[in-house]
Design an enzyme around this catalytic site. Structure first.
Site, short mmCIF file in Angstrom:
data_model
loop_
_atom_site.label_atom_id
_atom_site.label_comp_id
_atom_site.label_asym_id
_atom_site.label_seq_id
_atom_site.Cartn_x
_atom_site.Cartn_y
_atom_site.Cartn_z
N ASP A 69 9.21 2.57 1.67
CA ASP A 69 8.05 3.32 2.15
C ASP A 69 7.92 3.03 3.64
O ASP A 69 7.46 1.96 4.04
CB ASP A 69 6.80 2.87 1.37
CG ASP A 69 5.53 3.56 1.87
OD1 ASP A 69 5.56 4.12 2.98
OD2 ASP A 69 4.51 3.52 1.14
N LYS B 21 2.49 9.87 8.25
CA LYS B 21 1.75 9.39 9.43
C LYS B 21 2.25 9.98 10.77
O LYS B 21 1.88 11.07 11.11
CB LYS B 21 1.73 7.87 9.46
CG LYS B 21 0.84 7.31 8.33
CD LYS B 21 0.26 5.95 8.65
CE LYS B 21 -0.93 5.62 7.78
NZ LYS B 21 -0.64 5.04 6.49
N PHE C 177 0.85 -1.19 0.00
CA PHE C 177 0.00 0.00 0.00
C PHE C 177 0.89 1.24 0.00
O PHE C 177 1.73 1.41 0.87
CB PHE C 177 -0.92 0.04 1.23
CG PHE C 177 -1.87 1.20 1.18
CD1 PHE C 177 -3.04 1.14 0.43
CD2 PHE C 177 -1.58 2.38 1.86
CE1 PHE C 177 -3.90 2.24 0.36
CE2 PHE C 177 -2.44 3.48 1.78
CZ PHE C 177 -3.60 3.39 1.03
C1 LIG Z 1 -0.87 5.31 5.05
C2 LIG Z 1 0.17 4.91 4.10
C3 LIG Z 1 0.37 5.61 2.89
C4 LIG Z 1 -0.50 6.76 2.47
O1 LIG Z 1 -0.42 7.84 3.32
P1 LIG Z 1 -1.51 9.03 3.21
O2 LIG Z 1 -1.00 10.05 4.17
O3 LIG Z 1 -2.83 8.46 3.59
O4 LIG Z 1 -1.50 9.50 1.82
C5 LIG Z 1 1.39 5.18 2.08
N1 LIG Z 1 2.18 4.15 2.40
C6 LIG Z 1 2.02 3.46 3.55
C7 LIG Z 1 2.94 2.32 3.88
C8 LIG Z 1 1.00 3.80 4.42
O5 LIG Z 1 0.81 3.09 5.55
#
Ligand SMILES: *Cc1c(COP(=O)(O)O)cnc(C)c1O
Length: 400
Positions: A220, A249, A135
């Site tokens: 990420d 986050k 994700f």
């Molecule tokens: C939450 C998340 C995103 C997206 O972040 P947003 O601030 O909602 O755009 C991308 N990568 C990972 C691993 C995430 O947990």
């Protein structure tokens, strides 16, 4: 009219929300408009890493609010520089780009990887390989990187140049690399996809492959970063450094902020004018981010490791004693409970009724993402509620 009715009337219907209106919070506790108290083991999905309204974060925000709310990246301002310095001094990175969210951080990382590689090797270098079940966010680039077809449905055509391969399968990844590939993008622990940890050996080999083929490795760490896994960044568990890392986050303790941290070499892909964000690295968010970093470095990361180990061991006991629990995964305070059932909705709703907030992930996974400064006692309380939930759930299942 009650809030929930009003919300359904005026707010676009993109979230399946629980029927609760939250009003205020303090530490691991949050309260609804009826005054009910909840143990918040979601932390706003790994955002409130110091709990609700941490005094140091609130104070930093208040102080910055009275000086400068926004001033654009046409000028320098201290909080952004200080936060960049803290991130660089405590990671593999040399330079930081700031934006406002996770998806935006990944967009920036994708653009940086392409620009760097095109400049160095030629226009054909644009391909990015990511993992199935990953994700990376909801904007078109980040969505194209995301390895879950359910999120793609109805939004095509996606951005070209992305390939997905099974996670933790090095041979599959290696075979997917071709003359167009410029980067590999992975979450060291897949979060939203269901809390799957990368294997040590896998990440080591991926790093070697990137070095051999001149590919950039992007981690990420939007969910795994900022102490969540019991180290400041998850790559530190593996002793494998990326070229580019994305953060968001938990980075600003509840305010919107995203960041791309990169080596000096990878950063050289961008020159003035190549990428920008009006609000990116906003002074108030960065002031909050500095307060968060100071707390994390002052014992909170170690606490996440300690309480995380305790919580995981207790959940593993539940795995033995409760047939509805199939597996427990994760590091630090990023824990996933794999249920035997695919639909975890009833379990999360039951926990909520009993005053424990939890969040779903992947297929049949319940995630625990509590604040990183919780005590062993908080963890005990959550386990005790969760065990009650499991017992009731199993009893009801037997009846049907
Ligand atoms: C939450 C998340 C995103 C997206 O972040 P947003 O601030 O909602 O755009 C991308 N990568 C990972 C691993 C995430 O947990």
């Amino acid at each position: 009219m009650d809030y929930i009715k009003k919300g359904m009337m005026y707010v676009m219907n993109t979230y399946k929300r629980y029927p609760v209106v939250l009003e205020r919070g303090s530490g691991v506790l949050v309260y609804d408009t009826q005054g009910r108290e909840y143990l918040d083991f979601t932390s706003g999905i790994a955002v409130n890493n110091l709990g609700h309204c941490h005094p140091a974060v609130v104070e930093a925000i208040k102080n910055q609010c009275e000086k400068l709310l926004h001033c654009s990246n046409l000028y320098w301002y201290a909080p952004q520089i200080e936060l960049a310095k803290l991130l660089v001094e405590n990671s593999f990175g040399d330079k930081v780009f700031f934006c406002n969210s996770g998806a935006e951080a990944n967009e920036a990382a994708i653009k940086l990887a392409r620009k760097y590689s095109k400049k160095k090797y030629g226009e054909h270098k644009y391909g990015i390989i990511a993992a199935s079940q990953s994700f990376h966010g909801r904007t078109m680039g980040a969505l194209s990187a995301t390895g879950q077809p359910k999120y793609h449905s109805g939004f095509g055509p996606l951005v070209e140049g992305f390939k997905h391969v099974p996670f933790n399968n090095f041979e599959a990844l290696k075979s997917a690399v071709d003359e167009n590939t410029c980067a590999i993008m992975l979450e060291p622990v897949q979060g939203e996809g269901g809390v799957y940890e990368a294997d040590q050996d896998y990440l080591k080999k991926v790093r070697e492959l990137c070095d051999e083929k001149g590919l950039l490795l992007i981690f990420d760490e939007i969910q795994t970063g900022m102490g969540r896994t019991g180290k400041l960044f998850a790559y530190q568990h593996y002793d494998v450094e990326p070229d580019i890392m994305t953060l968001a986050k938990g980075i600003a303790g509840g305010l919107p902020l995203g960041a791309v941290v990169a080596t000096g070499n990878a950063s050289s892909g961008f020159e003035p004018g190549d990428h920008a964000s009006t609000f990116g690295g906003n002074p108030v968010s960065c002031a909050a981010g500095i307060a968060v970093m100071k707390e994390l470095l002052n014992g909170v990361v170690e606490n996440a490791e300690k309480v995380g180990n305790y919580l995981k061991s207790r959940l593993l006991e539940l795995n033995k004693s409760h047939p509805s629990v199939a597996d427990v995964r994760g590091k630090g305070l990023m824990l996933g409970i794999q249920m035997a059932a695919q639909d975890v909705g009833p379990i999360i709703s039951k926990a909520l009724e009993k005053g424990l907030l939890l969040v779903a992930a992947g297929n049949g996974v319940v995630r625990m993402l509590p604040p990183l400064n919780i005590t062993i006692d908080d963890a005990k309380k959550a386990v005790s509620i969760f065990e009650e939930v499991l017992t009731e759930f199993e009893r009801e299942k037997q009846k049907t």
